[in-house]
Motif scaffolding. Structure first.
Motif, PDB file in Angstrom:
ATOM      1  N   ASN A 244      -0.345   1.320   4.228  1.00 30.61           N
ATOM      2  CA  ASN A 244       0.115   1.243   2.835  1.00 30.61           C
ATOM      3  C   ASN A 244       1.081   0.086   2.634  1.00 30.61           C
ATOM      4  O   ASN A 244       0.964  -0.683   1.681  1.00 30.61           O
ATOM      5  N   ASN A 247      -0.577  -3.298   3.065  1.00 34.89           N
ATOM      6  CA  ASN A 247      -1.411  -3.628   1.911  1.00 34.89           C
ATOM      7  C   ASN A 247      -0.608  -4.304   0.805  1.00 34.89           C
ATOM      8  O   ASN A 247      -1.109  -5.183   0.110  1.00 34.89           O
ATOM      9  N   SER A 250      -0.382  -7.812   2.050  1.00 35.54           N
ATOM     10  CA  SER A 250      -1.644  -8.555   2.127  1.00 35.54           C
ATOM     11  C   SER A 250      -2.237  -8.803   0.747  1.00 35.54           C
ATOM     12  O   SER A 250      -3.099  -9.666   0.581  1.00 35.54           O
ATOM     13  N   ALA A 251      -1.754  -8.057  -0.245  1.00 36.44           N
ATOM     14  CA  ALA A 251      -2.268  -8.248  -1.604  1.00 36.44           C
ATOM     15  C   ALA A 251      -2.029  -9.685  -2.064  1.00 36.44           C
ATOM     16  O   ALA A 251      -2.814 -10.245  -2.828  1.00 36.44           O
ATOM     17  N   THR A 255      -6.220  -9.821   0.422  1.00 37.03           N
ATOM     18  CA  THR A 255      -6.864  -9.101   1.519  1.00 37.03           C
ATOM     19  C   THR A 255      -6.550  -7.610   1.430  1.00 37.03           C
ATOM     20  O   THR A 255      -5.430  -7.215   1.102  1.00 37.03           O
ATOM     21  N   THR A 256      -7.564  -6.799   1.687  1.00 40.02           N
ATOM     22  CA  THR A 256      -7.402  -5.352   1.620  1.00 40.02           C
ATOM     23  C   THR A 256      -7.487  -4.778   3.030  1.00 40.02           C
ATOM     24  O   THR A 256      -8.324  -5.213   3.828  1.00 40.02           O
ATOM     25  N   ARG A 258      -8.318  -1.374   5.041  1.00 39.10           N
ATOM     26  CA  ARG A 258      -8.926  -0.050   4.850  1.00 39.10           C
ATOM     27  C   ARG A 258      -8.791   0.768   6.117  1.00 39.10           C
ATOM     28  O   ARG A 258      -9.195   0.331   7.192  1.00 39.10           O
ATOM     29  N   GLN A 293      -9.006 -12.902   0.679  1.00 41.89           N
ATOM     30  CA  GLN A 293     -10.008 -11.992   0.094  1.00 41.89           C
ATOM     31  C   GLN A 293     -10.805 -11.258   1.168  1.00 41.89           C
ATOM     32  O   GLN A 293     -11.939 -10.860   0.945  1.00 41.89           O
ATOM     33  N   THR A 295     -11.464  -8.179   4.179  1.00 41.35           N
ATOM     34  CA  THR A 295     -11.190  -6.767   4.367  1.00 41.35           C
ATOM     35  C   THR A 295     -10.878  -6.543   5.841  1.00 41.35           C
ATOM     36  O   THR A 295     -11.645  -6.958   6.708  1.00 41.35           O
ATOM     37  N   SER A 297     -10.365  -3.739   8.681  1.00 46.00           N
ATOM     38  CA  SER A 297     -10.667  -2.323   8.878  1.00 46.00           C
ATOM     39  C   SER A 297      -9.821  -1.766  10.007  1.00 46.00           C
ATOM     40  O   SER A 297      -9.601  -2.420  11.016  1.00 46.00           O
TER      41      SER A 297
END
Lengths: 382, 138
Positions: A244, A247, A250-251, A255-256, A258, A293, A295, A297
């Protein structure tokens, strides 16, 4: 503390050195004393193994010349007992044998002797051999002292590093935090130019803080102080919190991160702060080395009495020939951050030390479709 | 216990008081009082009776531990949360033994620090609201 020069070590090795002579044959003792005394050697003589063991503790010789064949306990047994009593610190023992007693020689060397002298003695040979072994003994002692000095110097360096890093931390925390208040408008709006300057200050203080923290971690780890405080911890919660927060960071790069977790695991006994530090580091690396941009994991899975946490990025992967550098101190690879981020080269080295302190393992592997997966595994029961 | 919104912030480093003070303002603390050492903190406490004391550990004159001990002698009801720069377990354990309610690390990123402070205030002053369903109050 002055370090000894080699010349101090390699002067005349015979002068004022103490040699214990052990032989039941008084004539041999006289001959040996006659060879050694003119060289400035201090000599003590005894006639049996039993008396040699007593005399050794009184005289503290630098070297022992020991006859093999004697009434009572023989030279071999005397040698074994001296080694047993004095251990590593025992002076070198040279056996005295009659010529051609090759069995005695082999047995003597096995009992812990360093050399042998054959009767009748050749004075020059005897002196040369004795000199070599005294020299070796001095070198060994000096080496021991040097190792001692070096480890003390290293401990002092770690203490210094720890203290310096510690005192630098608070000011950096304030600089970083106060620039955040400047840029978020808490004390009024800034112009774009002012914002740019403030953001530079912020990033510089963040980098310094990271570096200082990592140096401090390294100093603590290297000083060998026990530093784990395991508590039953939910890895799932730990990862969720870390993801959390990461994130939010990274916003900025689009970049997200997950986190998909299919299993429910019992709490495991880990030092939550330390493992969180590892997770934070892997997450920040994944964002740092993935293009904007992307992701990232994150997964958590049990396997065979352990639990694994993995972080997969969408970066270029690590060149195979640079894999060895990954977990070393200051071991930076050629892979560059994609958003101008900085790296200290210490993060993964610290991760490895922290995970190993938990009896776990950490590794990295490139994926078949690019990207790199970092994975650490911790035992479910410590 | 109701939160009247008065927090005493004790730290010998002015920049830390500025930083943490701004966080406290930002999360809606009406009154933030400051003290630069333990002795001053005791004096301010006696006069102002703040709801919560945020207390640095490493300070000259009286360090955090000594201050905590004396504070609880004169005001056993005082709510104290330690501010540490290094998670020094021994010190933190000593503080908890001496009655500190929690500790927070100053080097925590600002937004997380802000969340932690909010949670701590909530737990002290509204324990019912803070208790999550899976974490019932004892």
């Amino acid at each position: 503390m002055p370090v000894l020069e080699p010349s101090q070590v390699l002067g005349n090795p015979l002068k004022d050195r103490k040699i214990l002579l052990v032989d039941d044959d008084r004539l041999n003792l006289r001959i040996l004393a006659g060879i050694l005394k003119p060289e400035g050697v201090k000599v003590a003589a005894t006639h049996s193994g039993e008396s040699a063991i007593e005399e050794y503790s009184r005289f503290h010789p630098d070297l022992v010349l020991l006859d093999v064949l004697m009434p009572g306990i023989d030279g071999l047994e005397t040698c074994r007992r001296l080694k047993q009593i004095h251990g590593e610190a025992c002076a070198p023992i040279i056996f005295i044998t009659a010529k051609h007693e090759s069995e005695d020689i082999v047995e003597g060397l096995e009992a812990g002797g360093v050399d042998y002298l054959s009767k009748p003695f050749r004075p020059k040979e005897a002196l040369a051999r004795i000199r070599i072994h005294l020299q070796n003994k001095v070198l060994l002692e000096e080496q021991g002292k040097l190792v001692d000095q070096l480890s003390r110097a290293n401990a002092a360096k770690n203490r210094f590093l720890g203290m310096a890093a510690h005192d630098l931390r608070n000011p950096l925390v304030s600089i970083r935090g106060l620039t955040e208040f400047l840029s978020d408008g808490t004390v009024g709006q800034l112009t774009p130019d002012q914002l740019d300057l403030v953001s530079n200050i912020h990033d510089a203080s963040q980098l310094m803080l990271t570096l200082v923290n990592e140096l401090l971690d390294l100093a603590v780890i290297e000083s060998g102080r026990p530093h784990l405080h395991p508590q039953p911890t939910s890895l799932e919660d730990l990862i969720t919190t870390a993801v959390n927060l990461a994130n939010m960071q990274s916003a900025k790069k689009g970049t997200t991160i997950r986190f998909t977790n299919g299993t429910t695991l019992p709490k495991i006994a880990i030092d939550a702060d330390k493992v969180r530090q590892v997770i934070d580091n892997l997450l920040s690396n994944a964002v740092k080395f993935s293009p904007p941009q992307s992701t990232v994991s994150v997964g958590l899975e049990p396997e065979d009495g352990q639990v694994s946490v993995w972080v997969r990025d969408q970066g270029p992967g690590i060149p195979p020939e640079e894999h060895g550098k990954l977990f070393q101190d200051f071991g930076r690879t050629s892979v560059q951050p994609t958003g101008g981020e900085k790296s200290t080269g210490l993060g993964l080295a610290i991760c490895k030390k922290l995970i190993e302190a938990h009896s776990g393992t950490i590794s990295a592997a490139n994926g078949p479709d690019g990207g790199c997966t970092f994975r650490f595994s911790l035992p479910l029961t410590p | 216990m109701t939160f009247a919104g008065k927090i005493l912030l004790v730290d010998d480093e002015a920049h830390i008081r500025k930083f943490v003070g701004l966080i406290l303002k930002k999360i809606g603390t009406p009154t933030v009082l400051e003290a630069a050492d333990g002795q001053a903190a005791l004096a301010v406490y006696a006069q102002e009776k703040p709801d919560l004391v945020l207390l640095d550990v490493n300070m000259p004159i009286l360090d955090g531990l000594q201050t905590l001990e004396r504070l609880h002698q004169i005001a056993p009801e005082a709510n104290v949360v330690m501010l540490t720069s290094l998670a020094n377990r021994q010190t933190v354990e000593d503080c908890v033994r001496l009655g500190a309610l929690a500790y927070i690390r100053k080097d925590t990123p600002r937004d997380e620090l802000s969340t932690q402070l909010q949670q701590i205030i909530q737990e002290i002053f509204e324990p019912d609201a803070a208790a999550a369903p899976d974490n019932p109050a004892p």
